[in-house]
Design a protein around this motif. Structure first.
Motif: not given
Length: 126
Positions: A71, A80-81, A111, A113-114, A124-126
């Motif tokens: 992260s 973000s991951d 990928t 993811k934030s 928010c993305n995911g």
């Protein structure tokens, strides 16, 4: 003396395990991920990768892998991951029973993811 013998056995063991000329194998990598991106409060994390492969002969193998790069945390509070998975063809050349060199050629799908506040934009993305 026992600790030295154990350390030598642990160093030699991977060479013995991977000396198999054909068949399936598993692997695990652990390391440090880092970035030069600006505006981060945390620029490094531990990265972990797991792989499974099949060795066709002493020169050719194919692998699939999953990687968790860790992260990153932004100064604005967001994070973000970063993860990825992929496939590789591995070419190897054995120098002798204990040493070989290898080259990997492959592709990875990554990928990110934030979540959180990213300055002027909340998303928010995911």
């Amino acid at each position: 003396m026992k600790q030295s013998a154990l350390a030598i056995c642990l160093l030699v063991l991977p060479n013995v395990v991977f000396a198999v000329s054909s068949g399936p194998y598993l692997g695990l990598n652990v390391g440090q991920s880092s970035t030069d991106t600006l505006h981060l409060s945390d620029k490094t994390d531990t990265g972990i990768a797991a792989m499974a492969g099949y060795q066709f002969n002493q020169y050719l193998a194919v692998e699939v892998h999953y990687t968790d790069f860790g992260s990153i945390t932004f100064q604005s509070g967001g994070s973000s991951d970063v993860t990825g998975y992929g496939i590789s063809v591995v070419g190897s050349y054995p120098f002798n029973n204990d040493w070989s060199a290898f080259v990997k050629l492959g592709a990875t799908h990554t990928t990110i993811k934030s979540v959180g506040n990213f300055g002027d934009v909340n998303r928010c993305n995911g």
